[in-house]
Design a protein around this motif. Structure first.
Motif, PDB file in Angstrom:
ATOM      1  N   ARG A  61       0.780  -1.135  -0.004  1.00  0.00           N
ATOM      2  CA  ARG A  61       0.168  -0.118   0.029  1.00  0.00           C
ATOM      3  C   ARG A  61       0.869   1.229  -0.076  1.00  0.00           C
ATOM      4  O   ARG A  61       1.775   1.569   0.836  1.00  0.00           O
ATOM      5  CB  ARG A  61      -0.988   0.103   1.082  1.00  0.00           C
ATOM      6  N   HIS A  62       0.575   2.221  -0.945  1.00  0.00           N
ATOM      7  CA  HIS A  62       1.662   3.230  -1.140  1.00  0.00           C
ATOM      8  C   HIS A  62       0.807   4.377  -1.844  1.00  0.00           C
ATOM      9  O   HIS A  62      -0.330   4.507  -2.323  1.00  0.00           O
ATOM     10  CB  HIS A  62       2.690   2.989  -1.911  1.00  0.00           C
ATOM     11  N   ARG A  63       1.626   5.554  -1.810  1.00  0.00           N
ATOM     12  CA  ARG A  63       0.914   6.896  -2.350  1.00  0.00           C
ATOM     13  C   ARG A  63       1.537   6.764  -3.797  1.00  0.00           C
ATOM     14  O   ARG A  63       0.935   7.535  -4.677  1.00  0.00           O
ATOM     15  CB  ARG A  63       1.117   8.235  -1.617  1.00  0.00           C
ATOM     16  N   SER A  64       2.825   6.474  -3.857  1.00  0.00           N
ATOM     17  CA  SER A  64       3.492   6.771  -5.094  1.00  0.00           C
ATOM     18  C   SER A  64       4.385   5.611  -5.508  1.00  0.00           C
ATOM     19  O   SER A  64       5.118   4.886  -4.204  1.00  0.00           O
ATOM     20  CB  SER A  64       4.042   7.990  -5.274  1.00  0.00           C
ATOM     21  N   PHE A  65       4.664   5.278  -6.662  1.00  0.00           N
ATOM     22  CA  PHE A  65       5.543   4.021  -6.948  1.00  0.00           C
ATOM     23  C   PHE A  65       6.031   4.419  -8.247  1.00  0.00           C
ATOM     24  O   PHE A  65       5.439   4.279  -9.220  1.00  0.00           O
ATOM     25  CB  PHE A  65       4.792   2.785  -6.977  1.00  0.00           C
ATOM     26  N   GLU A  66       7.372   4.758  -8.306  1.00  0.00           N
ATOM     27  CA  GLU A  66       8.011   5.440  -9.547  1.00  0.00           C
ATOM     28  C   GLU A  66       9.467   4.582  -9.889  1.00  0.00           C
ATOM     29  O   GLU A  66      10.224   4.691  -8.771  1.00  0.00           O
ATOM     30  CB  GLU A  66       8.343   6.858  -9.408  1.00  0.00           C
ATOM     31  N   ILE A 119       9.303   4.876  -3.471  1.00  0.00           N
ATOM     32  CA  ILE A 119       8.101   4.395  -3.088  1.00  0.00           C
ATOM     33  C   ILE A 119       7.645   5.535  -1.951  1.00  0.00           C
ATOM     34  O   ILE A 119       8.629   5.788  -0.942  1.00  0.00           O
ATOM     35  CB  ILE A 119       7.751   3.135  -2.500  1.00  0.00           C
ATOM     36  N   VAL A 120       6.618   6.167  -1.927  1.00  0.00           N
ATOM     37  CA  VAL A 120       6.108   6.805  -0.755  1.00  0.00           C
ATOM     38  C   VAL A 120       4.725   6.027  -0.236  1.00  0.00           C
ATOM     39  O   VAL A 120       3.856   5.701  -1.017  1.00  0.00           O
ATOM     40  CB  VAL A 120       5.588   8.301  -1.178  1.00  0.00           C
ATOM     41  N   ASP A 121       5.129   5.703   1.181  1.00  0.00           N
ATOM     42  CA  ASP A 121       3.896   4.833   1.690  1.00  0.00           C
ATOM     43  C   ASP A 121       2.911   5.444   2.213  1.00  0.00           C
ATOM     44  O   ASP A 121       2.652   6.565   1.706  1.00  0.00           O
ATOM     45  CB  ASP A 121       4.716   4.042   2.809  1.00  0.00           C
ATOM     46  N   ASN A 163       1.618   6.447   4.725  1.00  0.00           N
ATOM     47  CA  ASN A 163       1.793   7.366   5.639  1.00  0.00           C
ATOM     48  C   ASN A 163       2.604   8.614   5.168  1.00  0.00           C
ATOM     49  O   ASN A 163       3.180   9.485   6.128  1.00  0.00           O
ATOM     50  CB  ASN A 163       2.440   6.880   7.017  1.00  0.00           C
ATOM     51  N   GLY A 164       3.083   8.543   3.920  1.00  0.00           N
ATOM     52  CA  GLY A 164       4.042   9.598   3.385  1.00  0.00           C
ATOM     53  C   GLY A 164       5.452   9.462   3.702  1.00  0.00           C
ATOM     54  O   GLY A 164       6.094  10.667   3.381  1.00  0.00           O
ATOM     55  N   GLU A 165       5.692   8.528   3.883  1.00  0.00           N
ATOM     56  CA  GLU A 165       7.380   8.032   4.195  1.00  0.00           C
ATOM     57  C   GLU A 165       8.072   7.463   2.833  1.00  0.00           C
ATOM     58  O   GLU A 165       7.129   6.765   2.399  1.00  0.00           O
ATOM     59  CB  GLU A 165       7.415   7.222   5.481  1.00  0.00           C
ATOM     60  N   ALA A 166       9.203   8.126   2.874  1.00  0.00           N
ATOM     61  CA  ALA A 166       9.824   7.590   1.437  1.00  0.00           C
ATOM     62  C   ALA A 166      10.641   6.531   1.882  1.00  0.00           C
ATOM     63  O   ALA A 166      11.264   6.346   2.708  1.00  0.00           O
ATOM     64  CB  ALA A 166      10.710   8.672   0.966  1.00  0.00           C
ATOM     65  N   TRP A 167      10.577   5.622   0.696  1.00  0.00           N
ATOM     66  CA  TRP A 167      11.297   4.134   0.639  1.00  0.00           C
ATOM     67  C   TRP A 167      11.964   3.896  -0.642  1.00  0.00           C
ATOM     68  O   TRP A 167      11.713   4.641  -1.593  1.00  0.00           O
ATOM     69  CB  TRP A 167      10.288   3.067   0.993  1.00  0.00           C
ATOM     70  N   GLU A 168      12.918   3.139  -0.413  1.00  0.00           N
ATOM     71  CA  GLU A 168      13.625   2.740  -1.767  1.00  0.00           C
ATOM     72  C   GLU A 168      13.622   1.167  -1.938  1.00  0.00           C
ATOM     73  O   GLU A 168      14.000   0.605  -1.290  1.00  0.00           O
ATOM     74  CB  GLU A 168      15.144   3.137  -1.669  1.00  0.00           C
ATOM     75  N   ALA A 169      13.072   0.916  -3.058  1.00  0.00           N
ATOM     76  CA  ALA A 169      13.196  -0.657  -3.133  1.00  0.00           C
ATOM     77  C   ALA A 169      13.910  -1.084  -4.310  1.00  0.00           C
ATOM     78  O   ALA A 169      14.334  -0.465  -5.183  1.00  0.00           O
ATOM     79  CB  ALA A 169      11.694  -1.145  -3.385  1.00  0.00           C
ATOM     80  N   LEU A 170      14.694  -2.214  -4.077  1.00  0.00           N
ATOM     81  CA  LEU A 170      15.504  -2.655  -5.143  1.00  0.00           C
ATOM     82  C   LEU A 170      14.912  -3.957  -5.615  1.00  0.00           C
ATOM     83  O   LEU A 170      15.079  -5.059  -4.673  1.00  0.00           O
ATOM     84  CB  LEU A 170      16.702  -2.907  -4.710  1.00  0.00           C
ATOM     85  N   TYR A 171      14.253  -4.204  -6.815  1.00  0.00           N
ATOM     86  CA  TYR A 171      13.720  -5.388  -7.192  1.00  0.00           C
ATOM     87  C   TYR A 171      14.868  -6.085  -8.047  1.00  0.00           C
ATOM     88  O   TYR A 171      15.633  -5.292  -8.896  1.00  0.00           O
ATOM     89  CB  TYR A 171      12.537  -5.164  -8.370  1.00  0.00           C
ATOM     90  N   THR A 172      14.944  -7.501  -7.974  1.00  0.00           N
ATOM     91  CA  THR A 172      15.671  -8.065  -8.972  1.00  0.00           C
ATOM     92  C   THR A 172      14.777  -9.249  -9.686  1.00  0.00           C
ATOM     93  O   THR A 172      13.705  -9.682  -9.105  1.00  0.00           O
ATOM     94  CB  THR A 172      16.924  -9.192  -8.152  1.00  0.00           C
TER      95      THR A 172
END
Length: 135
Positions: free
Chosen positions: A77-82, A99-101, A103-112
């Motif tokens: 669940r997120h607000r943005s996914f770029e 990703i911005v979750d 709650n408005g917090e920023a995250w970095e995902a690394l997909y492989t």
């Protein structure tokens, strides 16, 4: 003769770049499709994008979805996914996602992702860090 060799070299180089761009586009399509499956709570669809090794660890769609809900809430669940930077190496693609979750917090995902025998890409992993944290 030198011009012909240069033209062939450039053509091969551009073909390789185009193939890599196609690989990244394909990988991003898989990630986006899984992200949309999470948005729609479609465990079966989300699970279909997981690589065989992931399916061995999580042997059913509902088990996989529960893991994502509990361990990867910003992905679920997120607000943005770029999409950010990507890297290809052989039959593998690594793709960063900003990703911005909820709650408005920023995250970095690394997909492989790894290319399968049928040519499709499947997700082999996702590492998630709060933005600004060291790796």
């Amino acid at each position: 003769m030198r011009i012909a060799v240069l033209v062939v070299a450039l053509t091969v180089g551009f073909s390789s770049l185009a193939a890599r761009a196609d690989d990244v586009t394909s990988a991003q399509g898989v990630i986006r499709a899984q992200e949309q499956a999470f948005v729609h709570d479609d465990a079966t669809a989300a699970y279909s994008y997981a690589a065989p090794a992931i399916k061995q660890i999580f042997p059913a769609p509902d088990i996989f979805m529960s893991m994502v809900q509990n361990g990867y809430a910003p992905v679920y669940r997120h607000r943005s996914f770029e999409f950010g930077d990507s890297k290809t190496e052989g039959s593998s693609v690594a793709q960063r996602v900003h990703i911005v979750d909820a709650n408005g917090e920023a995250w970095e995902a690394l997909y492989t992702l790894e290319q399968q025998a049928d040519g499709s890409y499947k997700i082999t992993g996702c590492s998630l860090l709060k933005a600004g944290q060291a790796v």
